[in-house]
Design a protein around this motif. Sequence first.
Motif, PDB file in Angstrom:
ATOM      1  N   GLY A   1       0.858  -1.135  -0.026  1.00 45.67           N
ATOM      2  CA  GLY A   1      -0.076  -0.004  -0.128  1.00 45.67           C
ATOM      3  C   GLY A   1       0.776   1.319   0.038  1.00 45.67           C
ATOM      4  N   LEU A   2       1.943   1.190   1.022  1.00 43.68           N
ATOM      5  CA  LEU A   2       2.850   2.519   0.752  1.00 43.68           C
ATOM      6  C   LEU A   2       3.490   2.474  -0.671  1.00 43.68           C
ATOM      7  N   ASP A   3       3.951   1.315  -1.054  1.00 45.84           N
ATOM      8  CA  ASP A   3       4.732   1.347  -2.218  1.00 45.84           C
ATOM      9  C   ASP A   3       3.789   1.946  -3.309  1.00 45.84           C
ATOM     10  N   SER A   4       2.686   1.392  -3.389  1.00 40.84           N
ATOM     11  CA  SER A   4       1.762   2.097  -4.336  1.00 40.84           C
ATOM     12  C   SER A   4       1.305   3.210  -4.322  1.00 40.84           C
TER      13      SER A   4
ATOM     14  N   GLN B   1       4.975  12.673 -14.774  1.00 42.79           N
ATOM     15  CA  GLN B   1       4.356  13.365 -15.907  1.00 42.79           C
ATOM     16  C   GLN B   1       4.050  14.854 -15.788  1.00 42.79           C
ATOM     17  N   ARG B   2       4.314  15.433 -14.712  1.00 42.03           N
ATOM     18  CA  ARG B   2       4.307  16.843 -14.709  1.00 42.03           C
ATOM     19  C   ARG B   2       5.766  17.501 -15.125  1.00 42.03           C
ATOM     20  N   ARG B   3       7.033  16.539 -14.782  1.00 42.53           N
ATOM     21  CA  ARG B   3       8.154  16.926 -15.140  1.00 42.53           C
ATOM     22  C   ARG B   3       8.258  16.889 -16.623  1.00 42.53           C
ATOM     23  N   GLU B   4       7.621  15.920 -17.176  1.00 45.62           N
ATOM     24  CA  GLU B   4       7.538  15.581 -18.807  1.00 45.62           C
ATOM     25  C   GLU B   4       6.860  16.526 -19.496  1.00 45.62           C
ATOM     26  N   ALA B   5       5.591  16.928 -19.031  1.00 47.24           N
ATOM     27  CA  ALA B   5       4.735  18.063 -19.284  1.00 47.24           C
ATOM     28  C   ALA B   5       5.300  19.344 -19.394  1.00 47.24           C
ATOM     29  N   PHE B   6       6.204  19.554 -18.311  1.00 45.42           N
ATOM     30  CA  PHE B   6       6.762  20.937 -18.103  1.00 45.42           C
ATOM     31  C   PHE B   6       8.084  21.221 -19.505  1.00 45.42           C
ATOM     32  N   LYS B   7       8.871  19.798 -19.515  1.00 47.96           N
ATOM     33  CA  LYS B   7       9.803  19.940 -20.394  1.00 47.96           C
ATOM     34  C   LYS B   7       9.322  20.058 -21.756  1.00 47.96           C
ATOM     35  N   ALA B   8       8.139  19.645 -22.086  1.00 43.31           N
ATOM     36  CA  ALA B   8       7.503  19.875 -23.279  1.00 43.31           C
ATOM     37  C   ALA B   8       6.733  21.102 -23.553  1.00 43.31           C
ATOM     38  N   GLY B   9       6.865  22.005 -22.409  1.00 43.84           N
ATOM     39  CA  GLY B   9       6.280  23.330 -22.353  1.00 43.84           C
ATOM     40  C   GLY B   9       4.668  23.218 -22.346  1.00 43.84           C
TER      41      GLY B   9
ATOM     42  N   HIS C   1       9.031  16.419  -1.850  1.00 45.01           N
ATOM     43  CA  HIS C   1      10.048  17.309  -2.428  1.00 45.01           C
ATOM     44  C   HIS C   1      11.107  16.224  -2.970  1.00 45.01           C
ATOM     45  N   CYS C   2      11.231  15.043  -1.964  1.00 47.39           N
ATOM     46  CA  CYS C   2      12.437  14.112  -2.245  1.00 47.39           C
ATOM     47  C   CYS C   2      11.746  13.371  -3.725  1.00 47.39           C
ATOM     48  N   LEU C   3      10.439  13.337  -3.567  1.00 46.99           N
ATOM     49  CA  LEU C   3      10.003  12.683  -5.093  1.00 46.99           C
ATOM     50  C   LEU C   3      10.339  13.534  -6.404  1.00 46.99           C
ATOM     51  N   ILE C   4      10.396  14.939  -6.070  1.00 50.80           N
ATOM     52  CA  ILE C   4      10.509  15.785  -7.052  1.00 50.80           C
ATOM     53  C   ILE C   4      12.178  15.406  -7.456  1.00 50.80           C
ATOM     54  N   ALA C   5      13.030  15.282  -6.497  1.00 51.82           N
ATOM     55  CA  ALA C   5      14.537  15.152  -6.797  1.00 51.82           C
ATOM     56  C   ALA C   5      14.946  13.951  -7.410  1.00 51.82           C
ATOM     57  N   LEU C   6      14.240  12.931  -7.060  1.00 51.29           N
ATOM     58  CA  LEU C   6      14.225  11.501  -7.559  1.00 51.29           C
ATOM     59  C   LEU C   6      13.759  11.570  -8.954  1.00 51.29           C
ATOM     60  N   SER C   7      12.674  12.335  -9.421  1.00 55.11           N
ATOM     61  CA  SER C   7      12.289  12.211 -10.660  1.00 55.11           C
ATOM     62  C   SER C   7      13.434  13.207 -11.518  1.00 55.11           C
ATOM     63  N   GLN C   8      13.837  14.305 -10.928  1.00 56.16           N
ATOM     64  CA  GLN C   8      14.802  14.855 -11.699  1.00 56.16           C
ATOM     65  C   GLN C   8      16.052  14.006 -11.954  1.00 56.16           C
ATOM     66  N   PHE C   9      16.526  13.164 -11.149  1.00 51.23           N
ATOM     67  CA  PHE C   9      17.554  12.594 -11.379  1.00 51.23           C
ATOM     68  C   PHE C   9      17.242  11.068 -12.088  1.00 51.23           C
ATOM     69  N   GLY C  10      16.146  10.905 -12.371  1.00 47.57           N
ATOM     70  CA  GLY C  10      15.698   9.784 -13.181  1.00 47.57           C
ATOM     71  C   GLY C  10      15.567   8.546 -12.510  1.00 47.57           C
ATOM     72  N   LEU C  11      15.184   8.646 -11.089  1.00 45.42           N
ATOM     73  CA  LEU C  11      14.890   7.683 -10.454  1.00 45.42           C
ATOM     74  C   LEU C  11      13.619   7.556  -9.480  1.00 45.42           C
ATOM     75  N   ARG C  12      13.238   6.586  -8.926  1.00 43.04           N
ATOM     76  CA  ARG C  12      11.832   6.343  -8.479  1.00 43.04           C
ATOM     77  C   ARG C  12      11.804   5.972  -7.125  1.00 43.04           C
TER      78      ARG C  12
ATOM     79  N   LEU D   1       1.961   8.810  -6.681  1.00 41.31           N
ATOM     80  CA  LEU D   1       2.428  10.150  -6.491  1.00 41.31           C
ATOM     81  C   LEU D   1       3.836  10.290  -7.462  1.00 41.31           C
ATOM     82  N   ALA D   2       4.647   9.369  -7.669  1.00 43.13           N
ATOM     83  CA  ALA D   2       5.740   9.307  -8.355  1.00 43.13           C
ATOM     84  C   ALA D   2       5.343   9.543 -10.092  1.00 43.13           C
ATOM     85  N   ASP D   3       4.249   8.714 -10.089  1.00 43.13           N
ATOM     86  CA  ASP D   3       3.862   8.952 -11.544  1.00 43.13           C
ATOM     87  C   ASP D   3       3.542  10.122 -11.797  1.00 43.13           C
ATOM     88  N   VAL D   4       2.563  10.704 -11.145  1.00 46.01           N
ATOM     89  CA  VAL D   4       2.190  12.116 -11.217  1.00 46.01           C
ATOM     90  C   VAL D   4       3.325  12.904 -11.546  1.00 46.01           C
ATOM     91  N   VAL D   5       4.087  13.073 -10.637  1.00 45.64           N
ATOM     92  CA  VAL D   5       5.346  14.029 -10.745  1.00 45.64           C
ATOM     93  C   VAL D   5       6.086  13.916 -11.857  1.00 45.64           C
TER      94      VAL D   5
END
Length: 133
Positions: A10-13, A24-32, A93-104, A18-22
Motif C-alpha cells: 500500500g505504501l509502495d503503491s 508526468q508533470r516533469r515531462e509536461a513541463f519539459k514539453a512546454g 520534495h524528495c519525489l521531485i528530486a528522484l524524478s529530476q535525477f531519473g529515479l523512482r 505520486l511519483a507517476d504524477v510527478v
Amino acid sequence: MNNSAKSGSGLDSALAHLADVVDQRREAFKAGQIDPKTSYTALLFSKGDDGILKKIGEEATEAVMAAKDSRQSQLAAEQQKRLVGEMADLWFHCLIALSQFGLRPEDVIAELDRRLGTSGIEEKAARKATGQE
C-alpha cells in the motif's frame, strides 16, 4: 497517528502513484505543456537541480523543527499533525528530486529492502570502506 494498515505494498503503491504524477508533470513541463506560474511542480522543475535540492534542505529543516516542537509542546496531538504535514512536504520534495535525477521511490525501497537485517553500524562501515560515504 500510527496507522499500521498502510504498510508494504500500500505504501509502495501510494508513493509509486505520486511519483507517476510527478514524472508526468516533469515531462509536461519539459514539453512546454504546463507553466511554472500555474503549477507548483513545474515551478520546482524550472529551478533545476540546485533549486530542487535547496527546497529539500528547507523542508528537512522544517521537519526537524516540527519534531523538536512535538516533544516540547503541551499540544502534542496538534504538533504531531504538524510533524506529519512537514514530513509529507519533505517526502514530496524528495519525489521531485528522484524524478529530476531519473529515479523512482521503488529504487529507494529496494535499497531499504537490501539493508533489512543488516546492522546499521556494519552497513555504514561497509559504505565507508568502499568510499561511498
